[in-house]
Write a protein that holds these residues in place. Structure first.
Motif, short mmCIF file in Angstrom:
data_model
loop_
_atom_site.label_atom_id
_atom_site.label_comp_id
_atom_site.label_asym_id
_atom_site.label_seq_id
_atom_site.Cartn_x
_atom_site.Cartn_y
_atom_site.Cartn_z
N ALA A 117 -0.53 62.49 29.65
CA ALA A 117 0.71 61.94 30.21
C ALA A 117 1.84 62.00 29.19
CB ALA A 117 0.48 60.50 30.66
N TYR A 118 1.54 61.72 27.93
CA TYR A 118 2.56 61.78 26.89
C TYR A 118 3.12 63.19 26.75
CZ TYR A 118 4.68 61.71 22.26
OH TYR A 118 5.55 61.86 21.21
N ASN A 119 2.25 64.18 26.69
CA ASN A 119 2.71 65.56 26.55
C ASN A 119 3.54 66.00 27.75
OD1 ASN A 119 1.42 65.83 24.08
ND2 ASN A 119 -0.46 66.63 24.99
N ALA A 130 -2.97 56.63 22.86
CA ALA A 130 -3.70 57.90 22.72
C ALA A 130 -4.28 58.07 21.33
CB ALA A 130 -2.76 59.06 23.04
N SER A 131 -3.58 57.56 20.31
CA SER A 131 -4.03 57.77 18.94
C SER A 131 -5.01 56.71 18.46
CB SER A 131 -2.82 57.82 17.99
OG SER A 131 -2.09 56.60 18.05
N THR A 132 -4.96 55.51 19.03
CA THR A 132 -5.81 54.42 18.53
C THR A 132 -7.04 54.15 19.37
OG1 THR A 132 -4.45 52.79 19.72
CG2 THR A 132 -3.84 53.27 17.44
N SER A 184 -1.89 51.92 29.85
CA SER A 184 -1.68 53.37 29.89
C SER A 184 -1.41 53.84 31.32
CB SER A 184 -2.90 54.08 29.32
OG SER A 184 -2.79 55.48 29.46
N TRP A 185 -2.22 53.39 32.25
CA TRP A 185 -2.02 53.82 33.64
C TRP A 185 -0.77 53.22 34.25
CZ3 TRP A 185 -3.90 57.86 35.83
CH2 TRP A 185 -5.09 58.40 35.38
N TYR A 186 -0.37 52.05 33.77
CA TYR A 186 0.91 51.49 34.24
C TYR A 186 2.06 52.40 33.83
CZ TYR A 186 5.11 48.61 34.15
OH TYR A 186 6.39 48.15 34.31
N PHE A 187 2.09 52.79 32.56
CA PHE A 187 3.16 53.67 32.10
C PHE A 187 3.07 55.05 32.75
CE2 PHE A 187 3.22 50.74 28.37
CZ PHE A 187 4.54 50.36 28.48
N ILE A 188 1.87 55.54 32.98
CA ILE A 188 1.72 56.85 33.63
C ILE A 188 2.31 56.82 35.04
CG2 ILE A 188 0.01 58.44 34.59
CD1 ILE A 188 -1.76 57.81 32.17
N VAL A 189 1.97 55.80 35.80
CA VAL A 189 2.46 55.72 37.18
C VAL A 189 3.97 55.49 37.20
CG1 VAL A 189 2.35 54.36 39.31
CG2 VAL A 189 0.25 54.94 38.09
N VAL A 190 4.46 54.55 36.37
CA VAL A 190 5.89 54.24 36.37
C VAL A 190 6.71 55.43 35.90
CG1 VAL A 190 7.66 52.80 35.30
CG2 VAL A 190 5.55 51.76 36.13
N LYS A 191 6.27 56.10 34.83
CA LYS A 191 7.02 57.24 34.32
C LYS A 191 7.01 58.40 35.32
CE LYS A 191 8.52 57.81 30.72
NZ LYS A 191 9.91 57.63 30.22
N ALA A 192 5.90 58.60 36.00
CA ALA A 192 5.84 59.67 37.01
C ALA A 192 6.80 59.37 38.16
CB ALA A 192 4.41 59.83 37.52
N ALA A 252 17.37 57.54 25.09
CA ALA A 252 16.62 56.31 24.86
C ALA A 252 15.93 55.83 26.13
CB ALA A 252 17.54 55.22 24.30
N LYS A 253 16.62 55.94 27.27
CA LYS A 253 16.01 55.53 28.54
C LYS A 253 14.81 56.40 28.88
CE LYS A 253 20.30 53.82 30.66
NZ LYS A 253 21.28 54.04 31.77
N LEU A 254 14.94 57.71 28.68
CA LEU A 254 13.86 58.62 29.02
C LEU A 254 12.65 58.43 28.11
CD1 LEU A 254 15.85 61.92 29.68
CD2 LEU A 254 14.74 60.48 31.38
N GLU A 255 12.87 57.96 26.89
CA GLU A 255 11.77 57.78 25.95
C GLU A 255 11.08 56.44 26.11
OE1 GLU A 255 13.45 58.39 22.12
OE2 GLU A 255 13.45 60.58 22.29
N TRP A 256 11.54 55.63 27.07
CA TRP A 256 10.89 54.34 27.29
C TRP A 256 9.42 54.55 27.69
CZ3 TRP A 256 8.63 52.54 31.83
CH2 TRP A 256 8.22 51.20 31.80
N GLY A 257 8.53 53.85 27.03
CA GLY A 257 7.12 53.93 27.33
C GLY A 257 6.36 54.99 26.57
N LEU A 258 7.06 55.95 25.99
CA LEU A 258 6.36 57.04 25.29
C LEU A 258 5.69 56.55 24.01
CD1 LEU A 258 8.74 60.11 25.71
CD2 LEU A 258 6.75 59.43 27.07
N THR A 259 6.31 55.60 23.33
CA THR A 259 5.70 55.07 22.12
C THR A 259 4.39 54.37 22.43
OG1 THR A 259 7.88 54.76 21.09
CG2 THR A 259 6.04 53.53 20.15
N ALA A 260 4.36 53.63 23.54
CA ALA A 260 3.12 52.96 23.94
C ALA A 260 2.03 53.97 24.28
CB ALA A 260 3.39 52.04 25.12
#
Length: 247
Positions: A194-196, A137-139, A32-40, A124-132
């Motif tokens: 981060a997802y929102n 967040a849900s599980t 989660s923190w990997y995707f948060i940092v990379v997406k930011a 599609a590029k912008l949505e990378w990582g959002l599914t993860a």
């Protein structure tokens, strides 16, 4: 006893399933923190480069100047990517006309398909990582809750075997097991926020890209159309056909 001591004691008393659940939550947190940092970081870079390109685009004297600028340097950000392929599609159709089924229709229809294809790619590029992020967040809360239930179950079994059912004997193991629920929430909350934030940022960027695409389409299909005889920087014909989805 401190939280760290309770947590250490809980892990030492847990079985393989309890420790596996803890490692799963820990892996979720790291991902989660990997995707948060990379997406930011990616979002900041895209917004900065997009502002720079749009400033150069609107200050250019003509689309030929824009094409020349893209010949010299082109960033992999949505607006310059869209402009490059839109200009390429316009030139390709002006030079070659309708030779294949994928080029069927008027120049405007061919350009519309090329622009829509690029926008879909950028989406599609912008949505990378959002599914993860959404999955974590849900599980994560349910994984933590299951860890708590499993920990309470083993704690109660241990108390039953010892034959000591006082409040002091129950409160400690049950309190330690509740740490897993807290850990699950600690993993899920940053992922949700981060997802929102990413969804909102992507929606704003795509709205700007769509508005820019309408302006670019108007420029290329009206009197502002560029000279089709000016070559793009690549001599390889595969680049000219990329807008048609061949490469």
């Amino acid at each position: 006893m401190s939280i760290n001591q309770n947590f250490s004691h809980f892990l030492s008393q847990s079985d393989a399933i309890g420790q596996a659940l803890f490692m799963l939550l820990l892996s979720m947190s790291v991902a989660s923190w990997y995707f948060i940092v990379v997406k930011a970081w990616q979002g900041y870079g895209i917004r900065r480069r997009s502002r720079e390109f749009l400033a150069q685009f609107w200050n250019a004297a003509s689309l030929d100047k824009v094409a020349e600028m893209l010949n010299q340097h082109r960033d992999e950000e949505p607006f310059s990517h869209l402009t490059y392929h839109a200009i390429n599609a316009s030139r390709h159709h002006a030079i070659h006309g309708v030779q294949r089924l994928q080029e069927a229709g008027s120049a405007g229809e061919f350009l519309t398909r090329a622009i829509r294809r690029v926008i879909d790619e950028e989406t599609a590029k912008l949505e990378w990582g959002l599914t993860a992020l959404a999955s974590i967040a849900s599980t994560a809360p349910f994984v933590g809750l299951f860890g708590t239930v499993w920990g309470v179950y083993h704690a109660l079994l241990g108390i039953g075997r010892s034959g000591q059912g006082s409040l002091e004997q129950i409160a400690g193991p049950v309190g330690e097991a509740l740490i897993m629920t807290g850990l699950g929430l600690a993993v899920a909350i940053p992922a949700v926020l981060a997802y929102n934030d990413c969804v909102r940022a992507n929606r704003l960027l795509l709205a700007q890209l769509d508005a820019f695409a309408h302006d670019l389409f108007a420029f290329l299909t009206t009197g502002s159309a560029i000279n089709p005889l000016l070559e793009m920087p690549h001599a390889n014909p595969r680049v000219a056909l990329a807008v048609a989805g061949e490469v």
